[in-house]
Structure formats: C-alpha cells, structure tokens
Design a protein around this motif. Structure first.
Motif, short mmCIF file in Angstrom:
data_model
loop_
_atom_site.label_atom_id
_atom_site.label_comp_id
_atom_site.label_asym_id
_atom_site.label_seq_id
_atom_site.Cartn_x
_atom_site.Cartn_y
_atom_site.Cartn_z
N GLU A 30 -51.35 38.93 -39.07
CA GLU A 30 -50.63 39.75 -38.09
C GLU A 30 -49.24 39.20 -37.75
N HIS A 31 -48.54 38.73 -38.77
CA HIS A 31 -47.16 38.28 -38.58
C HIS A 31 -46.23 39.49 -38.49
N GLY A 32 -45.12 39.32 -37.82
CA GLY A 32 -44.09 40.34 -37.79
C GLY A 32 -43.29 40.30 -39.08
N VAL A 33 -42.87 41.46 -39.56
CA VAL A 33 -42.10 41.55 -40.79
C VAL A 33 -40.74 42.17 -40.49
N LEU A 34 -39.69 41.48 -40.94
CA LEU A 34 -38.32 41.97 -40.84
C LEU A 34 -37.92 42.35 -42.25
N VAL A 35 -37.51 43.59 -42.45
CA VAL A 35 -37.18 44.06 -43.79
C VAL A 35 -35.96 44.97 -43.72
N GLY A 36 -35.17 44.96 -44.77
CA GLY A 36 -34.01 45.84 -44.84
C GLY A 36 -34.39 47.22 -45.34
N ASP A 37 -33.38 48.04 -45.53
CA ASP A 37 -33.60 49.45 -45.90
C ASP A 37 -33.15 49.78 -47.31
N VAL A 57 -43.62 45.82 -38.05
CA VAL A 57 -42.50 45.82 -38.99
C VAL A 57 -41.26 46.32 -38.28
N GLY A 58 -40.13 45.68 -38.55
CA GLY A 58 -38.84 46.15 -38.08
C GLY A 58 -37.94 46.35 -39.28
N VAL A 59 -37.29 47.51 -39.34
CA VAL A 59 -36.39 47.84 -40.45
C VAL A 59 -34.95 47.71 -39.95
N PHE A 60 -34.17 46.91 -40.65
CA PHE A 60 -32.78 46.68 -40.29
C PHE A 60 -31.87 47.47 -41.22
N HIS A 61 -30.85 48.09 -40.62
CA HIS A 61 -29.95 48.94 -41.41
C HIS A 61 -28.54 48.87 -40.84
N ALA A 62 -27.57 49.14 -41.72
CA ALA A 62 -26.16 49.13 -41.32
C ALA A 62 -25.62 50.54 -41.12
N HIS A 77 -30.32 48.85 -35.81
CA HIS A 77 -28.99 49.13 -36.37
C HIS A 77 -28.09 47.92 -36.16
N ARG A 78 -27.57 47.39 -37.23
CA ARG A 78 -26.60 46.30 -37.17
C ARG A 78 -25.36 46.79 -37.92
N PRO A 79 -24.42 47.38 -37.19
CA PRO A 79 -23.26 47.97 -37.85
C PRO A 79 -22.39 46.93 -38.54
N ALA A 80 -21.75 47.38 -39.58
CA ALA A 80 -20.84 46.54 -40.34
C ALA A 80 -19.52 46.41 -39.58
N PRO A 81 -18.80 45.33 -39.84
CA PRO A 81 -17.45 45.23 -39.27
C PRO A 81 -16.59 46.40 -39.76
N ALA A 91 -24.16 43.22 -45.06
CA ALA A 91 -24.39 41.79 -44.87
C ALA A 91 -24.79 41.42 -43.45
N GLU A 92 -24.25 42.09 -42.44
CA GLU A 92 -24.56 41.71 -41.07
C GLU A 92 -26.04 41.92 -40.73
N LYS A 93 -26.64 42.98 -41.27
CA LYS A 93 -28.07 43.18 -41.01
C LYS A 93 -28.89 42.06 -41.65
N ASP A 94 -28.46 41.59 -42.82
CA ASP A 94 -29.14 40.48 -43.48
C ASP A 94 -29.00 39.20 -42.66
N ARG A 95 -27.81 38.95 -42.15
CA ARG A 95 -27.59 37.76 -41.31
C ARG A 95 -28.49 37.81 -40.07
N GLU A 96 -28.62 38.99 -39.48
CA GLU A 96 -29.45 39.14 -38.28
C GLU A 96 -30.92 38.88 -38.60
N MET A 97 -31.41 39.39 -39.71
CA MET A 97 -32.81 39.12 -40.08
C MET A 97 -33.03 37.63 -40.29
N ALA A 98 -32.09 36.95 -40.96
CA ALA A 98 -32.21 35.51 -41.19
C ALA A 98 -32.20 34.76 -39.86
N ARG A 99 -31.38 35.20 -38.91
CA ARG A 99 -31.34 34.55 -37.58
C ARG A 99 -32.67 34.69 -36.86
N ARG A 100 -33.29 35.84 -36.97
CA ARG A 100 -34.53 36.10 -36.22
C ARG A 100 -35.78 35.54 -36.90
N ALA A 101 -35.68 35.22 -38.18
CA ALA A 101 -36.87 34.85 -38.96
C ALA A 101 -37.33 33.41 -38.71
#
Length: 177
Positions: A30-37, A57-62, A77-81, A91-101
């Motif tokens: 029952e671990h949480g999963v962070l995944v991109g789109d 599960v949480g889905v991250f998207h730009a 939603h993690r918007p791009a610069p 890339a920002e959504k990937d950075r956010e998932m790595a920060r939270r993991a």
C-alpha cells in the motif's frame, strides 16, 4: 506510507516482468505511487495500476490536462516555466516527483536522458532507486551519486551529452561535484 516515483523511458511499451512484480509488491504494501503522464513506461505503469484498481496514485503533468490518467487518479499540475518546450516543458513535474519520493523505480532503455536525470535527482536526494536497464538486461539499485556515476559509465557518449544538455546548473553541479 512510502511514496515511490515510478517512471522510465517513453520508448518502452512493455514493462519487464521483474518490474511488474515489484509494482505488485508496492501495491501489496500500500505504498503511494507518483507517476507522470507520458506515453511509454508512465502509461504502461498506469495501465497496470489501473488494472489492479489501485487508488494510492498521483499523476503529475505539465500540460493543462494529463496526457494519460488511466485510473482517474488525483492529478497534480506542475506548469513549465514560460516558453519551455520539448523536454523542458515536462521537466518540472519530474523534479517535483523526485522531491516528493522516498524511493524510485525506473525502467530505462539505457539512452533516455529524462530517465537518467530522474535517477540523478533521486540519488542526489538520497532516495534509493531500483533501475531496470532493459538495454543491458540488468537490475541496479542506486543509493548515492557515486552509484549514479557508475551506472552512467555504461551509457554511450551521445546519451551522456543529451543528459548534460538537459541539466539545470544545479543538476550539473550535483552530477559533476
């Protein structure tokens, strides 16, 4: 509940059996999963998780909406610069998932610079990451930046140049420090 960043190459459309088993173990624990789109590993992992009816599960998207959210999970939603395109757009959504993991699970084709950077981000954060390298047919566990350096030593010069081209200045300092 540990949070696990699951990701990998967009060019992989079939998860290796050991990665499928590992995702099954994550579900059982029952671990949480962070995944991109993205298509590829992200969508394949989402499909597997949705097939199990897994909810943590949480889905991250730009973009304004996720490209893939196969389980209708919470979307982050993690918007791009401004003005970012291509890889930089996501890339920002990937950075956010790595920060939270707390941990990572990456399925890598041995050349994907985005996956390689995600492994660097996890190693820099001290978050252990299991890597299934489909090109070399091996499994590695990265726990530190020296582990990441050892892994990328086997990547070709073209792949390393692409990784370097996509790094932020801070990521370059981590990789070369």
């Amino acid at each position: 509940m540990a949070m696990i960043f699951v990701g990998g190459s967009r060019d992989i459309f079939e998860l290796p059996e050991p990665a499928i088993a590992r995702i099954g173990a994550m579900i059982a624990a029952e671990h949480g999963v962070l995944v991109g789109d993205a298509p590829g590993v992200d969508a394949e992992a989402q499909s597997l998780l949705a097939g199990y009816g897994y909810e943590h599960v949480g889905v991250f998207h730009a973009g304004s909406e996720p490209r893939n959210n196969l389980g209708d999970w919470a979307a982050y939603h993690r918007p791009a610069p401004g003005g970012a395109q291509g890889y930089a757009f996501h890339a920002e959504k990937d950075r956010e998932m790595a920060r939270r993991a707390d941990y990572g699970l990456m399925i890598w084709d041995g050349v994907s610079p985005g996956t390689c950077l995600n492994m660097l981000r996890l190693a820099a954060a001290g978050s252990p990451c299991v890597v299934y390298d489909t090109m070399r047919g091996m499994k590695l566990t990265l726990r530190s930046l020296p582990d990441w350096h050892e892994m990328v030593r086997g990547a070709g010069q073209d792949a390393l140049q692409q990784v370097d081209a996509r790094m932020t200045d801070d990521e370059r300092i981590l990789a070369n420090g």
